[in-house]
Design a protein around this motif. Structure first.
Motif, PDB file in Angstrom:
ATOM      1  N   THR A   1      -7.075   8.654  -2.168  1.00 37.68           N
ATOM      2  CA  THR A   1      -7.907   7.488  -2.471  1.00 37.68           C
ATOM      3  C   THR A   1      -7.104   6.473  -3.281  1.00 37.68           C
ATOM      4  OG1 THR A   1      -9.862   8.917  -2.515  1.00 37.68           O
ATOM      5  CG2 THR A   1     -10.082   6.717  -3.489  1.00 37.68           C
ATOM      6  N   ILE A   2      -6.834   5.316  -2.660  1.00 37.99           N
ATOM      7  CA  ILE A   2      -6.012   4.267  -3.276  1.00 37.99           C
ATOM      8  C   ILE A   2      -6.824   2.977  -3.313  1.00 37.99           C
ATOM      9  CG2 ILE A   2      -3.816   3.056  -3.244  1.00 37.99           C
ATOM     10  CD1 ILE A   2      -3.525   6.111  -3.347  1.00 37.99           C
ATOM     11  N   PRO A   3      -7.382   2.581  -4.448  1.00 33.93           N
ATOM     12  CA  PRO A   3      -8.192   1.357  -4.514  1.00 33.93           C
ATOM     13  C   PRO A   3      -7.425   0.124  -4.038  1.00 33.93           C
ATOM     14  CG  PRO A   3      -8.469   2.652  -6.513  1.00 33.93           C
ATOM     15  CD  PRO A   3      -7.346   3.280  -5.743  1.00 33.93           C
ATOM     16  N   GLY A   4      -8.038  -0.628  -3.142  1.00 29.26           N
ATOM     17  CA  GLY A   4      -7.480  -1.900  -2.704  1.00 29.26           C
ATOM     18  C   GLY A   4      -6.369  -1.833  -1.690  1.00 29.26           C
ATOM     19  N   LEU A   5      -5.974  -0.641  -1.263  1.00 29.19           N
ATOM     20  CA  LEU A   5      -4.817  -0.518  -0.375  1.00 29.19           C
ATOM     21  C   LEU A   5      -5.001  -1.321   0.914  1.00 29.19           C
ATOM     22  CD1 LEU A   5      -2.040   0.956   0.054  1.00 29.19           C
ATOM     23  CD2 LEU A   5      -3.330   2.667   1.345  1.00 29.19           C
ATOM     24  N   LEU A   6      -6.151  -1.171   1.552  1.00 28.14           N
ATOM     25  CA  LEU A   6      -6.344  -1.780   2.866  1.00 28.14           C
ATOM     26  C   LEU A   6      -6.593  -3.278   2.808  1.00 28.14           C
ATOM     27  CD1 LEU A   6      -8.422   0.964   4.704  1.00 28.14           C
ATOM     28  CD2 LEU A   6      -5.945   0.651   4.584  1.00 28.14           C
ATOM     29  N   SER A   7      -6.808  -3.808   1.620  1.00 29.00           N
ATOM     30  CA  SER A   7      -6.938  -5.263   1.509  1.00 29.00           C
ATOM     31  C   SER A   7      -5.572  -5.949   1.556  1.00 29.00           C
ATOM     32  CB  SER A   7      -7.658  -5.636   0.205  1.00 29.00           C
ATOM     33  OG  SER A   7      -6.851  -5.310  -0.920  1.00 29.00           O
ATOM     34  N   GLU A   8      -4.488  -5.153   1.422  1.00 25.09           N
ATOM     35  CA  GLU A   8      -3.150  -5.739   1.395  1.00 25.09           C
ATOM     36  C   GLU A   8      -2.206  -5.215   2.467  1.00 25.09           C
ATOM     37  OE1 GLU A   8      -1.150  -6.474  -2.250  1.00 25.09           O
ATOM     38  OE2 GLU A   8      -2.961  -6.196  -3.471  1.00 25.09           O
ATOM     39  N   THR A   9      -2.478  -4.035   2.994  1.00 23.46           N
ATOM     40  CA  THR A   9      -1.530  -3.465   3.955  1.00 23.46           C
ATOM     41  C   THR A   9      -2.218  -2.415   4.807  1.00 23.46           C
ATOM     42  OG1 THR A   9       0.709  -2.547   4.190  1.00 23.46           O
ATOM     43  CG2 THR A   9      -0.672  -1.642   2.421  1.00 23.46           C
ATOM     44  N   SER A  10      -1.450  -1.751   5.636  1.00 18.09           N
ATOM     45  CA  SER A  10      -1.954  -0.694   6.513  1.00 18.09           C
ATOM     46  C   SER A  10      -0.919   0.416   6.585  1.00 18.09           C
ATOM     47  CB  SER A  10      -2.204  -1.242   7.924  1.00 18.09           C
ATOM     48  OG  SER A  10      -0.970  -1.583   8.542  1.00 18.09           O
ATOM     49  N   ASN A  11      -1.339   1.567   7.110  1.00 14.45           N
ATOM     50  CA  ASN A  11      -0.391   2.676   7.241  1.00 14.45           C
ATOM     51  C   ASN A  11       0.773   2.330   8.149  1.00 14.45           C
ATOM     52  OD1 ASN A  11      -3.131   3.760   6.593  1.00 14.45           O
ATOM     53  ND2 ASN A  11      -1.910   5.613   6.279  1.00 14.45           N
ATOM     54  N   GLY A  12       0.481   1.596   9.217  1.00 17.82           N
ATOM     55  CA  GLY A  12       1.555   1.212  10.122  1.00 17.82           C
ATOM     56  C   GLY A  12       2.584   0.327   9.457  1.00 17.82           C
ATOM     57  N   GLU A  13       2.121  -0.619   8.634  1.00 20.50           N
ATOM     58  CA  GLU A  13       3.061  -1.479   7.905  1.00 20.50           C
ATOM     59  C   GLU A  13       3.841  -0.674   6.874  1.00 20.50           C
ATOM     60  OE1 GLU A  13       1.078  -4.798   6.180  1.00 20.50           O
ATOM     61  OE2 GLU A  13       0.966  -5.902   8.072  1.00 20.50           O
ATOM     62  N   ILE A  14       3.165   0.268   6.222  1.00 19.57           N
ATOM     63  CA  ILE A  14       3.854   1.099   5.224  1.00 19.57           C
ATOM     64  C   ILE A  14       4.973   1.899   5.888  1.00 19.57           C
ATOM     65  CG2 ILE A  14       3.572   3.091   3.688  1.00 19.57           C
ATOM     66  CD1 ILE A  14       0.690   1.924   3.131  1.00 19.57           C
ATOM     67  N   ALA A  15       4.674   2.543   7.008  1.00 26.57           N
ATOM     68  CA  ALA A  15       5.727   3.274   7.730  1.00 26.57           C
ATOM     69  C   ALA A  15       6.813   2.322   8.215  1.00 26.57           C
ATOM     70  CB  ALA A  15       5.124   4.040   8.904  1.00 26.57           C
ATOM     71  N   GLY A  16       6.437   1.061   8.479  1.00 24.04           N
ATOM     72  CA  GLY A  16       7.418   0.066   8.897  1.00 24.04           C
ATOM     73  C   GLY A  16       8.404  -0.301   7.819  1.00 24.04           C
ATOM     74  N   LEU A  17       8.043  -0.104   6.553  1.00 25.61           N
ATOM     75  CA  LEU A  17       8.984  -0.374   5.461  1.00 25.61           C
ATOM     76  C   LEU A  17      10.200   0.543   5.518  1.00 25.61           C
ATOM     77  CD1 LEU A  17       6.550  -0.853   2.412  1.00 25.61           C
ATOM     78  CD2 LEU A  17       7.864  -2.628   3.581  1.00 25.61           C
ATOM     79  N   ILE A  18      10.093   1.623   6.253  1.00 25.54           N
ATOM     80  CA  ILE A  18      11.205   2.562   6.373  1.00 25.54           C
ATOM     81  C   ILE A  18      12.335   1.980   7.229  1.00 25.54           C
ATOM     82  CG2 ILE A  18      11.845   4.857   7.258  1.00 25.54           C
ATOM     83  CD1 ILE A  18       8.920   5.701   6.572  1.00 25.54           C
ATOM     84  N   ALA A  19      12.013   1.054   8.120  1.00 21.17           N
ATOM     85  CA  ALA A  19      13.031   0.438   8.980  1.00 21.17           C
ATOM     86  C   ALA A  19      14.125  -0.200   8.119  1.00 21.17           C
ATOM     87  CB  ALA A  19      12.373  -0.623   9.860  1.00 21.17           C
ATOM     88  N   PRO A  20      15.376  -0.065   8.520  1.00 27.32           N
ATOM     89  CA  PRO A  20      15.901   0.437   9.798  1.00 27.32           C
ATOM     90  C   PRO A  20      16.272   1.920   9.796  1.00 27.32           C
ATOM     91  CG  PRO A  20      17.683  -0.560   8.587  1.00 27.32           C
ATOM     92  CD  PRO A  20      16.446  -0.699   7.718  1.00 27.32           C
ATOM     93  N   ARG A  21      15.864   2.659   8.773  1.00 25.88           N
ATOM     94  CA  ARG A  21      16.229   4.070   8.700  1.00 25.88           C
ATOM     95  C   ARG A  21      15.500   4.878   9.779  1.00 25.88           C
ATOM     96  NH1 ARG A  21      14.351   4.984   2.845  1.00 25.88           N
ATOM     97  NH2 ARG A  21      13.149   3.136   3.429  1.00 25.88           N
ATOM     98  N   PRO A  22      16.082   5.977  10.225  1.00 27.05           N
ATOM     99  CA  PRO A  22      15.477   6.784  11.290  1.00 27.05           C
ATOM    100  C   PRO A  22      14.151   7.414  10.854  1.00 27.05           C
ATOM    101  CG  PRO A  22      17.804   7.298  11.044  1.00 27.05           C
ATOM    102  CD  PRO A  22      17.438   6.454   9.873  1.00 27.05           C
ATOM    103  N   GLN A  23      13.176   7.398  11.767  1.00 23.53           N
ATOM    104  CA  GLN A  23      11.859   7.966  11.493  1.00 23.53           C
ATOM    105  C   GLN A  23      11.328   8.643  12.759  1.00 23.53           C
ATOM    106  OE1 GLN A  23       7.428   6.583   9.824  1.00 23.53           O
ATOM    107  NE2 GLN A  23       9.017   5.048  10.125  1.00 23.53           N
ATOM    108  N   LEU A  24      10.891   9.896  12.592  1.00 29.56           N
ATOM    109  CA  LEU A  24      10.257  10.648  13.673  1.00 29.56           C
ATOM    110  C   LEU A  24       8.819  10.945  13.275  1.00 29.56           C
ATOM    111  CD1 LEU A  24      10.207  12.375  16.296  1.00 29.56           C
ATOM    112  CD2 LEU A  24      11.072  14.283  14.913  1.00 29.56           C
TER     113      LEU A  24
END
Length: 296
Positions: free
Chosen positions: A210-233
């Motif tokens: 439970t993270i207050p306000g998380l979805l008002s600023e970002t999404s899980n897909g964008e968060i995983a996108g912060l990993i780019a350009p490093r490899p992710q499976l």
């Protein structure tokens, strides 16, 4: 504009933590070694951790930070590395050691020896104090990463992270905010939270997330996108109620866009399995091992 790693850390209320080793007992298991560790956290309490590694050190080599799962099994905790759990094929630690990795797993709050406080109580207390239980977990995992990187048998440029379920969530969120992790492979927890709420599947996830306000600023897909350009499976079962296909697709669209923008789309892989629920499969295991062989 996508959220920054620093802003995400603020939203998550990631704590500053450190780990001091207070005890270590090594055990030779023939084809791998086990180290049973006790750390003292910067705020006082002791926690346990486990290392699995090759028997013979050949200098600095690749390492993994392994985050244990939830599964409603509060008694397991960090022992998952050595003993496994029902959602896994078998114990991951010995397998990873035979592959040549030094692998560390530490115990998260409310699990294993730390289960004297319930997840509900810990999450409520943290929120009332302006913090989050997930931020505490991430802070402790970052401290474990620091300790792992300090070992003489670890190449700091070849550290990855992995886990299933809660361990997967910890893995890709920490990798998003900590550039020291060179590659990440996560199983059975990748999904868009907004879609989960729309379908009612969000209530299957634990209070820790439970993270207050998380979805008002970002999404899980964008968060995983912060990993780019490093490899992710990313590995998911399409019959997993925690990761329904519409939530996977929505998240992956955002994550893939970040890799496309970085010109590193080949560094992102999604493995989806029909007829598979919330569990590891032989296909996932092979994919994870092949992934780390290529990228670490």
């Amino acid at each position: 504009m996508p959220i920054s790693a620093e802003r995400l850390k603020d939203l998550l209320h990631v704590t500053d933590a450190s780990l001091d080793l207070v005890a270590s007992v090594a055990e030779d298991r023939g084809d791998h070694a086990v180290e049973r560790l006790r750390f003292r956290l910067s705020d006082g309490p002791e926690i346990r951790g486990f290392i699995t590694r090759p028997i013979a050190s050949r200098g600095r080599g690749p390492a993994l930070l392994y985050a244990h799962a939830h599964g409603g099994k509060y008694d397991i905790g960090a022992s998952e590395l050595l003993d496994g759990r029902p959602a896994l094929l078998d114990a991951p630690g010995p397998v990873l050691a035979r592959e040549g990795y030094v692998t560390l797993c530490i115990e998260m709050p409310t699990f294993g020896e730390r289960a004297g406080v319930t997840e509900s109580a810990a999450a409520k207390a943290a929120l009332w104090q302006g913090r989050t239980l997930f931020g505490q977990m991430l802070g402790e995992q970052a401290a474990a990463l620091t300790w792992l990187a300090s070992r003489g048998d670890v190449d700091t440029g070849r550290i990855g992270m992995t886990g299933i379920s809660m361990g997967a969530t910890l893995s890709y969120f920490l990798t998003a905010i900590d550039a020291r992790i060179a590659a990440v492979a996560h199983l059975c927890s990748y999904a868009d939270f907004t879609t989960l709420i729309e379908t009612g599947a969000h209530d299957l996830h634990g209070h820790y997330l439970t993270i207050p306000g998380l979805l008002s600023e970002t999404s899980n897909g964008e968060i995983a996108g912060l990993i780019a350009p490093r490899p992710q499976l990313i590995c998911v079962g399409l019959d997993d109620p925690l990761t329904p296909p519409p939530a996977i697709r929505r998240a992956f669209t955002a994550t893939a866009a970040a890799y496309d923008a970085a010109g590193k789309r080949p560094m992102l892989a999604l493995l989806e399995e029909e007829g598979v629920g919330h569990r590891e499969t032989e296909t996932m295991r092979r994919a994870v091992l092949d992934f780390f062989r290529r990228h670490l």
